[in-house]
Design a protein around this motif. Structure first.
Motif, PDB file in Angstrom:
ATOM      1  N   GLU A  96      -3.235   4.620   1.821  1.00 50.22           N
ATOM      2  CA  GLU A  96      -1.772   4.462   1.123  1.00 50.22           C
ATOM      3  C   GLU A  96      -1.020   5.510   1.627  1.00 50.22           C
ATOM      4  O   GLU A  96       0.400   5.298   2.097  1.00 50.22           O
ATOM      5  CB  GLU A  96      -2.045   4.787  -0.286  1.00 50.22           C
ATOM      6  N   LEU A 110       0.791  -1.259  -0.063  1.00 48.19           N
ATOM      7  CA  LEU A 110      -0.109  -0.007   0.060  1.00 48.19           C
ATOM      8  C   LEU A 110       0.913   1.187   0.004  1.00 48.19           C
ATOM      9  O   LEU A 110       0.560   2.267  -0.732  1.00 48.19           O
ATOM     10  CB  LEU A 110      -0.850  -0.028   1.317  1.00 48.19           C
ATOM     11  N   ASN A 125       1.928   3.367  -3.296  1.00 47.08           N
ATOM     12  CA  ASN A 125       0.953   4.135  -3.856  1.00 47.08           C
ATOM     13  C   ASN A 125       0.773   5.503  -2.941  1.00 47.08           C
ATOM     14  O   ASN A 125      -0.229   6.239  -3.468  1.00 47.08           O
ATOM     15  CB  ASN A 125      -0.292   3.563  -3.900  1.00 47.08           C
ATOM     16  N   GLY A 126       1.504   5.618  -1.922  1.00 48.28           N
ATOM     17  CA  GLY A 126       1.210   6.862  -0.927  1.00 48.28           C
ATOM     18  C   GLY A 126       1.991   7.977  -1.697  1.00 48.28           C
ATOM     19  O   GLY A 126       2.935   7.884  -2.412  1.00 48.28           O
TER      20      GLY A 126
END
Length: 334
Positions: A224, A183, A186-187
């Motif tokens: 994210e 996750l 995609n931050g």
């Protein structure tokens, strides 16, 4: 030639490894997976280990193409770890030792990680960053001991990541930390979080408490973003303290081991720091970073080679077994 078998079960991973003179012949593993949002209880984990250990032993022996009479020593995790899983596996190892009439060795779990990582990577005398669900330590070898230069003063970094994954109700398969890592890729926005380094020690509980507040609302930031921010913050703390240990010891090598050690972002951040210092970073993949039986078999074989066999009255387990308690007689002074 020494053939050793290692039994690991200090947490939710049950592993049996067979090693012959530093060559891994077998290393099967079973993981106790709980539903999303739940951790693993010691009693339930012990039952999982008891239910799987006989079949896993057969699998290891078949994979290694080894018969019990060819094995020289039985090794098991003495600690640290969760009490019930530790004992459930130790009882089995003691039984096997008696049935096969083999000597037995109780291995420090942390030492197992370090020695396995040294074997796989061929790192010579590195600063060790040992990061897992239950441990966070910065270690250097000196005068027959692994000396702890810095460590967490509350929860381990792996426990911090796991508990945040629980808050987000992320799947525990293959592991909570792995799912946070995916996750985090995609931050896009960094969330300011507490950065708690006290000398050579670190604190992660305050970071976790702070990010829990953001996770409760999710108004400003996405999941994210939170995973990305948590990783960047806690990994920066680890890199800073590791670099300070390198400077103190004059070391040009870093070895990352433990379950969190297979996180590619942590490896990348450590590599950037080492590149600036003209140093090298060594790490392994999930086969040997995550708890496994081969690491116990290898560390036990090293102990067996120098005659450090465990007496029968000392084949107990202990949840508190410090890395620096072990006399490392098998390493040459460097």
């Amino acid at each position: 030639m020494v053939v050793s078998i290692g039994f690991e079960g200090s947490a939710n991973k049950l592993g049996i490894g067979i090693i012959q003179d530093g060559i891994v012949l077998a290393n099967p593993r079973r993981t106790f997976i709980t539903p999303p949002g739940e951790g693993f209880k010691p009693v339930d984990t012990a039952i999982h280990h008891q239910s799987n250990i006989v079949l896993l032993l057969k699998e290891a022996l078949d994979e290694a193409k080894i018969h019990p009479e060819e094995i020289d020593v039985v090794c098991y995790t003495k600690g640290p770890g969760l009490g019930a899983p530790l004992v459930s596996v130790a009882v089995f190892a003691r039984t096997i030792s008696q049935l096969w009439r083999k000597p037995i060795i109780g291995v420090n779990h942390c030492i197992g990680h370090i020695e396995m990582a040294r074997l796989i990577t061929s790192a010579q005398n590195p600063i060790v960053l040992y990061v897992s669900g239950g441990n966070t330590q910065i270690i250097a070898y000196s005068q027959k001991r692994y000396r702890i230069f810095g460590e967490t003063i509350d929860i381990a970094v792996g426990n911090c990541l796991d508990r945040f994954a629980r808050i987000l109700k992320l799947s525990n398969y293959p592991s909570p930390g792995h799912n946070i890592e995916q996750l985090a890729k995609n931050g896009k926005i960094y969330v300011p979080l507490p950065y708690i380094v006290k000398g050579m020690d670190m604190s992660f509980s305050g970071v976790l408490t702070h990010i829990e507040d953001f996770a409760a609302t999710l108004q400003e930031y996405s999941i994210e973003d939170l995973c990305f921010s948590l990783q960047e913050t806690v990994f920066a703390m680890l890199v800073e303290t590791t670099e300070r240990a390198m400077a103190h010891c004059g070391s040009q090598e870093v070895l990352i081991c433990g379950g969190v050690g297979c996180n590619l972002r942590l490896q990348e951040m450590m590599s950037e720091m080492c590149k600036e210092r003209g140093a090298k970073v060594f790490a392994t993949d999930e086969r040997f970073c995550i708890d496994n039986g081969a690491m116990i078999a290898h560390a036990g074989a090293e102990m067996f080679r120098v005659g450090a066999v465990t007496s029968w009255k000392n084949t107990f387990c202990t949840q508190r077994y410090r890395t620096d308690e072990v006399e490392v007689n098998w390493r040459d002074e460097q």
